[in-house]
Design a protein around this motif. Structure first.
Motif, PDB file in Angstrom:
ATOM      1  N   ARG A  57      -3.551  -5.552 -11.311  1.00 36.82           N
ATOM      2  CA  ARG A  57      -2.932  -5.452  -9.809  1.00 36.82           C
ATOM      3  C   ARG A  57      -2.586  -4.298  -9.365  1.00 36.82           C
ATOM      4  O   ARG A  57      -2.300  -4.234  -8.061  1.00 36.82           O
ATOM      5  N   VAL A  58      -3.057  -3.019  -9.895  1.00 33.37           N
ATOM      6  CA  VAL A  58      -2.993  -1.891  -9.277  1.00 33.37           C
ATOM      7  C   VAL A  58      -4.436  -1.239  -9.024  1.00 33.37           C
ATOM      8  O   VAL A  58      -5.431  -1.378  -9.917  1.00 33.37           O
ATOM      9  N   TYR A  59      -4.527  -0.944  -7.748  1.00 35.86           N
ATOM     10  CA  TYR A  59      -5.875  -0.449  -7.289  1.00 35.86           C
ATOM     11  C   TYR A  59      -5.628   1.229  -6.748  1.00 35.86           C
ATOM     12  O   TYR A  59      -4.350   1.577  -6.093  1.00 35.86           O
ATOM     13  N   VAL A  60      -6.612   1.879  -6.709  1.00 40.85           N
ATOM     14  CA  VAL A  60      -6.487   3.438  -6.250  1.00 40.85           C
ATOM     15  C   VAL A  60      -7.730   3.608  -5.728  1.00 40.85           C
ATOM     16  O   VAL A  60      -8.682   3.209  -5.663  1.00 40.85           O
ATOM     17  N   ALA A  61      -7.495   4.808  -4.880  1.00 43.69           N
ATOM     18  CA  ALA A  61      -8.531   5.482  -4.296  1.00 43.69           C
ATOM     19  C   ALA A  61      -8.406   7.164  -4.378  1.00 43.69           C
ATOM     20  O   ALA A  61      -7.326   7.431  -3.633  1.00 43.69           O
ATOM     21  N   VAL A  63       0.760  -1.054   0.002  1.00 45.18           N
ATOM     22  CA  VAL A  63       0.084   0.001   0.064  1.00 45.18           C
ATOM     23  C   VAL A  63       1.162   1.331  -0.008  1.00 45.18           C
ATOM     24  O   VAL A  63       1.847   1.313   0.603  1.00 45.18           O
ATOM     25  N   ILE A  64       0.681   1.925  -0.930  1.00 50.62           N
ATOM     26  CA  ILE A  64       1.347   3.204  -0.955  1.00 50.62           C
ATOM     27  C   ILE A  64       0.446   4.379  -0.495  1.00 50.62           C
ATOM     28  O   ILE A  64      -0.530   4.950  -1.122  1.00 50.62           O
ATOM     29  N   GLY A  65       1.084   5.125   0.673  1.00 54.36           N
ATOM     30  CA  GLY A  65       0.287   6.257   1.332  1.00 54.36           C
ATOM     31  C   GLY A  65      -0.259   5.885   2.428  1.00 54.36           C
ATOM     32  O   GLY A  65      -1.108   5.037   2.600  1.00 54.36           O
ATOM     33  N   GLY A 121      -5.199   4.896   2.778  1.00 52.35           N
ATOM     34  CA  GLY A 121      -4.039   3.821   2.567  1.00 52.35           C
ATOM     35  C   GLY A 121      -4.135   2.906   3.807  1.00 52.35           C
ATOM     36  O   GLY A 121      -3.807   1.751   3.813  1.00 52.35           O
ATOM     37  N   MET A 122      -4.285   3.528   5.022  1.00 54.59           N
ATOM     38  CA  MET A 122      -3.965   3.042   6.196  1.00 54.59           C
ATOM     39  C   MET A 122      -5.244   2.133   6.716  1.00 54.59           C
ATOM     40  O   MET A 122      -4.977   1.137   7.202  1.00 54.59           O
ATOM     41  N   ALA A 154      -0.798  -3.919  -5.724  1.00 54.94           N
ATOM     42  CA  ALA A 154      -0.299  -2.660  -5.033  1.00 54.94           C
ATOM     43  C   ALA A 154      -1.669  -1.875  -5.055  1.00 54.94           C
ATOM     44  O   ALA A 154      -2.474  -1.670  -6.002  1.00 54.94           O
ATOM     45  N   VAL A 155      -1.832  -0.892  -3.959  1.00 51.39           N
ATOM     46  CA  VAL A 155      -3.027   0.069  -3.868  1.00 51.39           C
ATOM     47  C   VAL A 155      -2.191   1.207  -3.633  1.00 51.39           C
ATOM     48  O   VAL A 155      -1.330   1.603  -2.776  1.00 51.39           O
ATOM     49  N   VAL A 156      -2.576   2.242  -4.775  1.00 46.68           N
ATOM     50  CA  VAL A 156      -1.904   3.635  -4.786  1.00 46.68           C
ATOM     51  C   VAL A 156      -3.096   4.507  -3.913  1.00 46.68           C
ATOM     52  O   VAL A 156      -3.874   4.954  -4.567  1.00 46.68           O
TER      53      VAL A 156
END
Ligand SMILES: Cc1cc2nc3c(=O)[nH]c(=O)nc-3n(C[C@H](O)[C@H](O)[C@H](O)COP(=O)(O)OP(=O)(O)OC[C@H]3O[C@@H](n4cnc5c(N)ncnc54)[C@H](O)[C@@H]3O)c2cc1C
Ligand code: FES
Length: 502
Positions: free
Chosen positions: A345-349, A30-32, A37-38, A224-226
């Motif tokens: 494989r990459v997820y965003v919020a 998780v990035i951020g 992210g948390m 990965a979660v950005v």
């Protein structure tokens, strides 16, 4: 003079966590380390996955720790617009998701050792302008059809009369600093790993997985979660579909009186208020003065205006803290939460429209469900692969035109930039030096700090932010320090340092 830091982060004393050094392997990176992210990291770790979280600075020190701390499904005047634009089902999904997020935050708080001052209170949106009364009535009608806890009233705990207010019952407020520390502690207690001061600079995706690189190491994972406010690794072109805007906050100690609930006015300028239980007695927080990032209007005068308004309406003893932050609004007003387009494989919020404490919590739920293969009732509402409706075309075109104007107009303006002698101590401006345009800041001792004026994201010209003493990009909201370091994405590379002859 008030202290230049968020009231929620002041005095928080948590040990700085290790920074990434070496190569790691995990299930999800998780990035951020903001609320999105948390929360995602914690829920995934509780689901039995192994999670590593990379934070470029400190946990909770992004927009989350500089928010107003309202956890609510009342997001200004929104629901009527959402129904008209997206239909009742989608608007219902948005309201339901944000409403239940309050319970999720409360249940997290119950497990924490941190004292977050979580309190269930009413939330109000009000107007003092008789011309806006019909808008509030329409919003009330929309909210009631979506089963939200909405009531019209003229009775609030504000120290002035209102023409009309829309009240949502059983909403919440929280001290966001301790809340973020609490989430991080729960995550670590569940076996998760946090690396602070570890900025992700590259994300590589292959059939086998993802690898996220920092300057001192890498984390390989299945997914990965950005969650970096705006995705720093942007496979969905989100930067072209969202507008960045800044807002300012002040915290005041009161000599008498006070507030219990949380409030925001309809219309502008925005004044968002809530109580603050400071160590030296009752206080309030006032947030407002929003404006597009990098429009050249960021100055200490923004705080002065909030303080003037505070003194006009409250018995202020002293102003203790002042800060500012930014957030992004999508062209169709809904956040993007889910798998990124063109990626497995990459997820965003992102795109929380200054309501990310509840929306970021929703993001944690949706993303953790997606990653463990569970159904989620709100996935389609926030679908991150959507292109947008027809109505999105106009704001998207506006963003493109505005970016084009900045790209070309600001470059032309560089040709006529003043020379560096015009620069006063404590000020920054784009100046001409050796025939080139430089972003220059003169410190209190007269020393000039010069950096390239060209944003490393897509090449727009940065503008001086006199409130935060930073260089802000008007195109997509990247921010840089006076030494050129990246303060906020989408840029990941610093501005180059340039020698300036005085
Ligand atoms: C003034 C103001 C008041 C607000 N008040 C409220 C409110 O009362 N209620 C509400 O619901 N919402 C509010 N909001 C909105 C809310 O603060 C945001 O929507 C929310 O905090 C966004 O959370 P986030 O996790 O997406 O981003 P952030 O909290 O900004 O977290 C992103 C993190 O990513 C890190 N990061 C960035 N780039 C990298 C990188 N390359 N590598 C590693 N880490 C990186 C950053 O350091 C940051 O810590 C407010 C917003 C503003 C501006
Ligand atoms: S943030 Fe995109 S060009 Fe600067």
């Amino acid at each position: 003079m008030s202290k230049r830091e968020s009231v929620w982060l002041a005095g928080i004393d948590t040990p700085v966590r290790q920074s990434l050094d070496g190569d790691y392997r995990t299930d999800v990176v998780v990035i951020g380390g903001g609320v999105a992210g948390m929360t995602t990291a914690l829920l995934l770790q509780q689901d039995g996955l192994d999670v590593v979280l990379l934070e470029s600075e400190r946990i909770g020190h992004g927009s989350t720790g500089k928010s107003t701390g309202k956890v609510s499904s009342l997001h200004g005047l929104l629901y009527q617009k959402l129904i008209e634009r997206h239909g009742r089902e989608r608007a219902f999904g948005y309201g339901e998701a944000n409403q239940q997020a309050i319970d999720v935050v409360e249940s997290m708080v119950e497990k924490m050792t941190q004292d977050c001052n979580f309190a269930r209170v009413p939330a109000y949106v009000y107007t003092r302008d008789v011309d806006m009364v019909d808008d509030l009535r329409a919003e009330h009608e929309a909210a009631v059809t979506l089963s939200l806890p909405a009531h019209l009233t003229t009775d609030t705990d504000l120290p002035f009369d209102v023409e009309l207010a829309l009240r949502f019952d059983n909403q919440a407020r929280i001290d966001v600093g301790p809340y973020m520390m609490g989430l991080a502690e729960l995550f670590e207690a569940a076996g998760g790993t946090i690396f602070e001061n570890s900025r992700a600079v590259d994300l590589d995706e292959s059939l086998a997985g993802v690898t996220v690189t920092t300057e001192a190491g890498s984390v390989s994972a299945d997914s990965a979660v950005v969650a970096t406010l705006i995705p720093v690794f942007d496979r969905g072109g989100y930067f072209a579909r969202m507008k960045p805007s800044r807002a300012y906050g002040v915290a005041a100690r009161l000599a008498s009186g006070g507030l219990e609930a949380v409030h925001i006015n309809a219309g502008s300028p925005t004044r968002s208020t809530r109580p603050w239980e400071g160590s030296q007695g009752t206080g309030i927080v006032i947030v407002g003065e929003g404006h597009p990032t990098g429009d050249g209007t960021a100055s200490p005068g923004r705080w002065a205006e909030l303080e003037r308004w505070g003194r006009e309406h409250f018995d202020v003893a002293s102003f203790e803290y002042r800060w500012s932050a930014q957030d992004y609004t999508s062209v169709d007003e809904l956040p993007y939460i889910g798998r990124s387009p063109l990626s497995n494989r990459v997820y965003v919020a992102t795109g929380f429209r200054k309501w990310g404490l509840s929306n970021g919590t929703v993001a944690g739920q949706i993303l953790s469900d997606l990653l463990v293969g569970r159904d989620n009732p709100w996935h389609d509402t926030f679908d991150a692969t959507r292109l947008g409706d027809l109505e999105s075309i106009k704001p998207m075109a506006e963003i493109t035109v505005s970016v084009g104007k900045h790209f070309i107009g600001d470059r032309l303006a560089r040709l006529t930039s003043p020379s560096v002698e015009k620069l006063e101590c404590g000020d920054g401006m784009i100046v001409r030096s050796d025939g080139d345009a430089i972003a220059a800041y003169r410190d209190s001792e007269g020393t000039i700090h010069g950096v390239s004026a060209t944003c490393t994201h897509l090449g727009c010209t940065v503008q001086w932010n006199g409130a935060e003493k930073s260089w802000d990009c008007p195109c997509h909201g990247s921010r840089f320090g006076i030494d050129g370091c990246v303060l906020a994405g989408p840029a990941t590379d610093p501005l180059g340092v340039v020698e300036v002859q005085d």
